[in-house]
Design a protein around this motif. Structure first.
Motif, PDB file in Angstrom:
ATOM      1  N   TYR A   1      10.904  19.770  -7.714  1.00  0.00           N
ATOM      2  CA  TYR A   1      10.465  20.400  -6.555  1.00  0.00           C
ATOM      3  C   TYR A   1       9.357  21.585  -6.875  1.00  0.00           C
ATOM      4  O   TYR A   1       8.436  21.754  -6.439  1.00  0.00           O
ATOM      5  CB  TYR A   1      11.758  21.046  -5.932  1.00  0.00           C
ATOM      6  CG  TYR A   1      11.316  21.698  -4.696  1.00  0.00           C
ATOM      7  CD1 TYR A   1      11.105  21.108  -3.533  1.00  0.00           C
ATOM      8  CD2 TYR A   1      11.088  23.116  -4.707  1.00  0.00           C
ATOM      9  CE1 TYR A   1      10.755  21.629  -2.388  1.00  0.00           C
ATOM     10  CE2 TYR A   1      10.896  23.894  -3.629  1.00  0.00           C
ATOM     11  CZ  TYR A   1      10.836  23.111  -2.377  1.00  0.00           C
ATOM     12  OH  TYR A   1      10.495  23.653  -1.184  1.00  0.00           O
ATOM     13  N   ASN A   2       9.824  22.686  -7.904  1.00  0.00           N
ATOM     14  CA  ASN A   2       8.972  23.532  -8.228  1.00  0.00           C
ATOM     15  C   ASN A   2       7.704  23.242  -8.926  1.00  0.00           C
ATOM     16  O   ASN A   2       6.600  23.920  -8.369  1.00  0.00           O
ATOM     17  CB  ASN A   2       9.469  24.550  -8.985  1.00  0.00           C
ATOM     18  CG  ASN A   2      10.575  25.529  -8.188  1.00  0.00           C
ATOM     19  OD1 ASN A   2      10.660  25.612  -6.996  1.00  0.00           O
ATOM     20  ND2 ASN A   2      11.431  26.097  -8.840  1.00  0.00           N
ATOM     21  N   GLY A   3       7.570  22.369  -9.524  1.00  0.00           N
ATOM     22  CA  GLY A   3       6.438  21.801 -10.356  1.00  0.00           C
ATOM     23  C   GLY A   3       5.544  21.233  -9.021  1.00  0.00           C
ATOM     24  O   GLY A   3       4.135  21.555  -9.081  1.00  0.00           O
ATOM     25  N   ARG A   4       6.345  20.418  -8.241  1.00  0.00           N
ATOM     26  CA  ARG A   4       5.413  19.934  -7.148  1.00  0.00           C
ATOM     27  C   ARG A   4       5.045  20.941  -6.018  1.00  0.00           C
ATOM     28  O   ARG A   4       3.787  20.824  -5.435  1.00  0.00           O
ATOM     29  CB  ARG A   4       5.976  18.705  -6.344  1.00  0.00           C
ATOM     30  CG  ARG A   4       6.014  17.547  -7.342  1.00  0.00           C
ATOM     31  CD  ARG A   4       6.956  16.420  -6.483  1.00  0.00           C
ATOM     32  NE  ARG A   4       5.981  15.592  -5.783  1.00  0.00           N
ATOM     33  CZ  ARG A   4       6.182  14.617  -4.776  1.00  0.00           C
ATOM     34  NH1 ARG A   4       7.377  14.479  -4.644  1.00  0.00           N
ATOM     35  NH2 ARG A   4       5.218  14.203  -4.322  1.00  0.00           N
ATOM     36  N   LEU A   5       5.691  21.878  -5.811  1.00  0.00           N
ATOM     37  CA  LEU A   5       5.270  23.029  -4.658  1.00  0.00           C
ATOM     38  C   LEU A   5       4.016  23.834  -5.543  1.00  0.00           C
ATOM     39  O   LEU A   5       3.291  24.254  -4.731  1.00  0.00           O
ATOM     40  CB  LEU A   5       6.394  23.917  -4.577  1.00  0.00           C
ATOM     41  CG  LEU A   5       6.160  25.122  -3.691  1.00  0.00           C
ATOM     42  CD1 LEU A   5       5.570  24.867  -2.358  1.00  0.00           C
ATOM     43  CD2 LEU A   5       7.201  26.132  -3.626  1.00  0.00           C
ATOM     44  N   LEU A   6       4.238  24.097  -6.830  1.00  0.00           N
ATOM     45  CA  LEU A   6       3.224  24.714  -7.504  1.00  0.00           C
ATOM     46  C   LEU A   6       1.802  24.106  -7.473  1.00  0.00           C
ATOM     47  O   LEU A   6       0.849  24.543  -7.234  1.00  0.00           O
ATOM     48  CB  LEU A   6       3.584  24.993  -8.984  1.00  0.00           C
ATOM     49  CG  LEU A   6       2.384  25.905 -10.018  1.00  0.00           C
ATOM     50  CD1 LEU A   6       2.192  27.216  -9.417  1.00  0.00           C
ATOM     51  CD2 LEU A   6       3.029  25.930 -11.337  1.00  0.00           C
ATOM     52  N   ALA A   7       1.926  22.554  -7.671  1.00  0.00           N
ATOM     53  CA  ALA A   7       0.635  21.953  -7.521  1.00  0.00           C
ATOM     54  C   ALA A   7       0.115  21.795  -6.173  1.00  0.00           C
ATOM     55  O   ALA A   7      -1.090  21.802  -5.985  1.00  0.00           O
ATOM     56  CB  ALA A   7       1.101  20.308  -8.281  1.00  0.00           C
ATOM     57  N   PHE A   8       1.204  21.610  -5.442  1.00  0.00           N
ATOM     58  CA  PHE A   8       0.590  21.568  -3.926  1.00  0.00           C
ATOM     59  C   PHE A   8      -0.038  23.019  -3.637  1.00  0.00           C
ATOM     60  O   PHE A   8      -1.119  22.912  -3.053  1.00  0.00           O
ATOM     61  CB  PHE A   8       1.644  21.585  -2.909  1.00  0.00           C
ATOM     62  CG  PHE A   8       1.608  21.578  -1.425  1.00  0.00           C
ATOM     63  CD1 PHE A   8       0.794  20.455  -0.775  1.00  0.00           C
ATOM     64  CD2 PHE A   8       1.867  22.718  -0.570  1.00  0.00           C
ATOM     65  CE1 PHE A   8       0.505  20.739   0.643  1.00  0.00           C
ATOM     66  CE2 PHE A   8       1.376  22.777   0.749  1.00  0.00           C
ATOM     67  CZ  PHE A   8       0.819  21.710   1.271  1.00  0.00           C
ATOM     68  N   ILE A   9       0.450  24.125  -3.803  1.00  0.00           N
ATOM     69  CA  ILE A   9      -0.185  25.357  -3.594  1.00  0.00           C
ATOM     70  C   ILE A   9      -1.663  25.548  -4.058  1.00  0.00           C
ATOM     71  O   ILE A   9      -2.504  25.808  -3.765  1.00  0.00           O
ATOM     72  CB  ILE A   9       0.902  26.479  -4.114  1.00  0.00           C
ATOM     73  CG1 ILE A   9       1.881  26.687  -2.973  1.00  0.00           C
ATOM     74  CG2 ILE A   9       0.017  28.018  -3.876  1.00  0.00           C
ATOM     75  CD1 ILE A   9       2.883  27.791  -3.425  1.00  0.00           C
ATOM     76  N   ASN A  10      -1.528  25.074  -5.580  1.00  0.00           N
ATOM     77  CA  ASN A  10      -2.947  25.122  -6.267  1.00  0.00           C
ATOM     78  C   ASN A  10      -3.947  24.283  -5.556  1.00  0.00           C
ATOM     79  O   ASN A  10      -5.135  24.580  -5.318  1.00  0.00           O
ATOM     80  CB  ASN A  10      -2.591  24.705  -7.481  1.00  0.00           C
ATOM     81  CG  ASN A  10      -2.132  25.910  -8.627  1.00  0.00           C
ATOM     82  OD1 ASN A  10      -2.454  27.126  -8.456  1.00  0.00           O
ATOM     83  ND2 ASN A  10      -1.387  25.715  -9.413  1.00  0.00           N
TER      84      ASN A  10
END
Length: 88
Positions: free
Chosen positions: A39-48
């Motif tokens: 989840y956190n990795g995907r959230l970080l990628a989404f935000i970026n």
């Protein structure tokens, strides 16, 4: 509605699904073909991808996202309610 509820409603409006909070985010990630295994990795990628940036840690990314996307002056991700999430 709380900030979490407003944020979730923004996701649901954007994706057309109604899951639990994390499920709504995962649907958003899927709709935007956001890679990652957790989840956190995907959230970080989404935000970026949303901000056109390359943050390497989640807290700084969430702060930047909140201040960039807020309609009502949020200064943190937890304060972010209704926002301008774009994409599928």
């Amino acid at each position: 509605m709380s900030n979490d509820g407003d944020r979730e409603q923004t996701l649901r409006t954007s994706t057309g699904v109604a899951l639990d909070y994390n499920g709504d985010w995962l649907a958003k990630f899927d709709a935007n073909a956001v890679p990652g295994s957790d989840y956190n990795g995907r959230l970080l990628a989404f935000i970026n991808s949303q901000l056109g940036t390359s943050y390497d840690e989640i807290n700084g990314a969430k702060y930047a996202y909140a201040t960039a996307q807020s309609i009502d002056g949020a200064l943190s991700f937890n304060e972010l309610g209704t926002s301008t999430i774009v994409g599928g």
